[in-house]
Design a protein around this motif. Structure first.
Motif, PDB file in Angstrom:
ATOM      1  N   ILE A 161      -2.943  -2.197  -8.384  1.00 53.64           N
ATOM      2  CA  ILE A 161      -3.566  -3.162  -7.469  1.00 53.64           C
ATOM      3  C   ILE A 161      -3.744  -4.504  -8.156  1.00 53.64           C
ATOM      4  CG2 ILE A 161      -5.697  -3.706  -6.226  1.00 53.64           C
ATOM      5  CD1 ILE A 161      -5.996  -0.680  -5.709  1.00 53.64           C
TER       6      ILE A 161
ATOM      7  N   LEU B 160      -2.584  -6.985   0.180  1.00 49.91           N
ATOM      8  CA  LEU B 160      -3.685  -6.610  -0.697  1.00 49.91           C
ATOM      9  C   LEU B 160      -4.488  -7.806  -1.183  1.00 49.91           C
ATOM     10  CD1 LEU B 160      -2.082  -3.813  -2.917  1.00 49.91           C
ATOM     11  CD2 LEU B 160      -4.054  -3.551  -1.419  1.00 49.91           C
TER      12      LEU B 160
ATOM     13  N   VAL C  75       0.831  -1.205   0.000  1.00 44.37           N
ATOM     14  CA  VAL C  75       0.000   0.000   0.000  1.00 44.37           C
ATOM     15  C   VAL C  75       0.865   1.254   0.000  1.00 44.37           C
ATOM     16  CG1 VAL C  75      -1.947   1.165   1.095  1.00 44.37           C
ATOM     17  CG2 VAL C  75      -1.769  -1.300   1.223  1.00 44.37           C
TER      18      VAL C  75
ATOM     19  N   THR D 200      -5.148  -5.181   3.684  1.00 47.33           N
ATOM     20  CA  THR D 200      -4.641  -3.816   3.559  1.00 47.33           C
ATOM     21  C   THR D 200      -5.375  -3.117   2.425  1.00 47.33           C
ATOM     22  OG1 THR D 200      -2.880  -4.491   2.020  1.00 47.33           O
ATOM     23  CG2 THR D 200      -2.342  -4.453   4.376  1.00 47.33           C
ATOM     24  N   ASP D 201      -5.374  -1.798   2.480  1.00 46.57           N
ATOM     25  CA  ASP D 201      -6.079  -1.042   1.442  1.00 46.57           C
ATOM     26  C   ASP D 201      -5.595   0.399   1.473  1.00 46.57           C
ATOM     27  OD1 ASP D 201      -7.882  -0.500  -0.606  1.00 46.57           O
ATOM     28  OD2 ASP D 201      -9.533  -0.049   0.777  1.00 46.57           O
TER      29      ASP D 201
ATOM     30  N   LYS E 127      -7.337   3.750   1.226  1.00 48.10           N
ATOM     31  CA  LYS E 127      -8.663   4.378   1.251  1.00 48.10           C
ATOM     32  C   LYS E 127      -8.538   5.811   0.745  1.00 48.10           C
ATOM     33  CE  LYS E 127     -12.629   5.076   4.338  1.00 48.10           C
ATOM     34  NZ  LYS E 127     -13.501   4.187   3.551  1.00 48.10           N
TER      35      LYS E 127
ATOM     36  N   GLN F  28      -6.949  -8.887   1.156  1.00 44.27           N
ATOM     37  CA  GLN F  28      -7.839  -7.777   1.531  1.00 44.27           C
ATOM     38  C   GLN F  28      -7.662  -7.334   2.983  1.00 44.27           C
ATOM     39  OE1 GLN F  28     -11.761  -9.255   0.363  1.00 44.27           O
ATOM     40  NE2 GLN F  28     -11.519  -8.393  -1.682  1.00 44.27           N
TER      41      GLN F  28
END
Length: 375
Positions: A325, A300, A158, A305-306, A308, A303
């Motif tokens: 991504i 990632l 990220v 981590t992201d 935003k 799912q």
């Protein structure tokens, strides 16, 4: 009455009573010995009504950022699993302080001890030897025993996306990164941030300011001002508290938050988020199924981590982020292809990628295009 005639009977009663007393003492000692042995081999939690899970923090559980995110995640999992949570706060990053905290929670019945602070990673093996029946989970720990395992969040993935956004967002071609000190984990984030920015903006320069620790409010405040003076207009960070977001808002610098979201802060354009509750829930699931040993990582693709987005972005920015991504989720390594450090040394060849083990232990360098200020 002739007392001599009843003395033998009384003597017999006294002997019998004495033997019974000695037997009771022997049974009591034996029982205590059995309790001590069972605690030693099976853990003090066997003498508590519910499983005890301990969390050792470097700060206070209410501290916005790293410490509160760890506490809330572990508390949520404990509530789901019907476990008791023991929290030790303000544990200094020294072996003696951490050892004292481990001894305390182990004596209170903790069968699982969580060490979500990188400063304890090299001590885990010593703790495992002292408490072979306790399960230790330490972030990015280095242990030859690994009686349970270590865990890591691939936050650098990220950070790479953050770099892409910062590289597209900057108007001055100068972006900043505030970090505690040179460390493989920390350097991964800085390097991934720089590589992402350079992917979309070859002219960008990444300025790094070291603070010397995870919680240095005064130095962090000054670091924001120093980067502003260097014409940095977008920055990110790897620190424990919310000092930098507040300082960035006051200084008028856009930023990408780390491990927290600030929707009401006008200068927060995005946030690196981590689903710690999902990570700890998975760790507990693996532990109960006796299926955890060694290193476990998530990012990632799982799912956990992201990035935003908290501000308006252009269609081009969205497409570039979505493409990155997709590449990561389909196996692309950020640290692959030709990579040079800031001293001109080639760290990775065109047809190579840097192994996870090397990332964890040997990334003591920064990529080309990174400049350290104030040190």
């Amino acid at each position: 009455m002739d007392l001599r005639k009843i003395s033998p009977a009384r003597s017999a009663d006294e002997v019998l009573s004495r033997r019974f007393y000695i037997l009771n003492v022997f049974v009591a000692v034996l029982l205590m010995f059995a309790i001590l042995i069972s605690i030693s081999f099976f853990g003090a939690e066997a003498w508590h009504g519910r499983r005890q899970i301990a969390l050792i923090l470097s700060g206070e559980r209410s501290q916005v950022g790293w410490n509160s995110s760890q506490y809330l995640a572990v508390k949520g999992v404990c509530d789901q699993l019907d476990c008791d949570l023991i929290v030790k706060e303000n544990t200094l990053p020294t072996y003696s302080e951490c050892k004292a905290a481990v001894d305390d929670v182990a004596a209170r019945g903790a069968s699982i001890i969580l060490l979500p602070n990188g400063c304890h990673r090299y001590d885990v093996e010593k703790f495992e030897k002292d408490y072979p029946r306790v399960a230790f989970f330490s972030i990015e720990s280095i242990s030859a025993l690994w009686s349970t395992g270590s865990y890591s969040i691939l936050a650098h993935e990220v950070s790479y996306l953050s770099g892409i956004l910062a590289g597209l967002h900057t108007k001055t071609n100068k972006i900043g990164f505030i970090a505690p000190f040179v460390d493989s984990e920390v350097n991964q984030g800085i390097n991934a941030f720089a590589i992402g920015a350079q992917r979309v903006n070859p002219n960008v320069e990444v300025l790094v300011s070291w603070t010397g620790g995870w919680d240095k409010p005064t130095i962090e405040e000054q670091a924001v001002q120093n980067l502003k003076a260097e014409h940095v207009d977008v920055l990110t960070y790897h620190q424990n508290s919310d000092t930098i977001p507040k300082a960035a808002e006051r200084t008028g610098v856009d930023f990408i938050a780390y491990n927290a979201v600030y929707p009401s802060n006008a200068h927060c354009i995005a946030a690196l988020t981590i689903d710690w509750k999902a990570m700890y829930r998975d760790l507990m699931t693996f532990y109960h199924s006796n299926n955890i040993k060694g290193a476990h990582s998530a990012g990632l693709s799982s799912q956990m981590t992201d990035l935003k987005i908290l501000s308006d972005i252009t269609r081009r920015e969205r497409v570039l982020l979505d493409t990155a991504i997709w590449e990561i989720e389909n196996g692309r390594s950020i640290f692959s292809g030709e990579i040079f450090d800031r001293n001109g040394v080639r760290r990775c060849a065109a047809n190579e990628s840097i192994s996870f083990q090397s990332l964890q232990k040997n990334m003591n360098w920064l990529v080309k295009g990174v400049r350290v200020i104030g040190n």
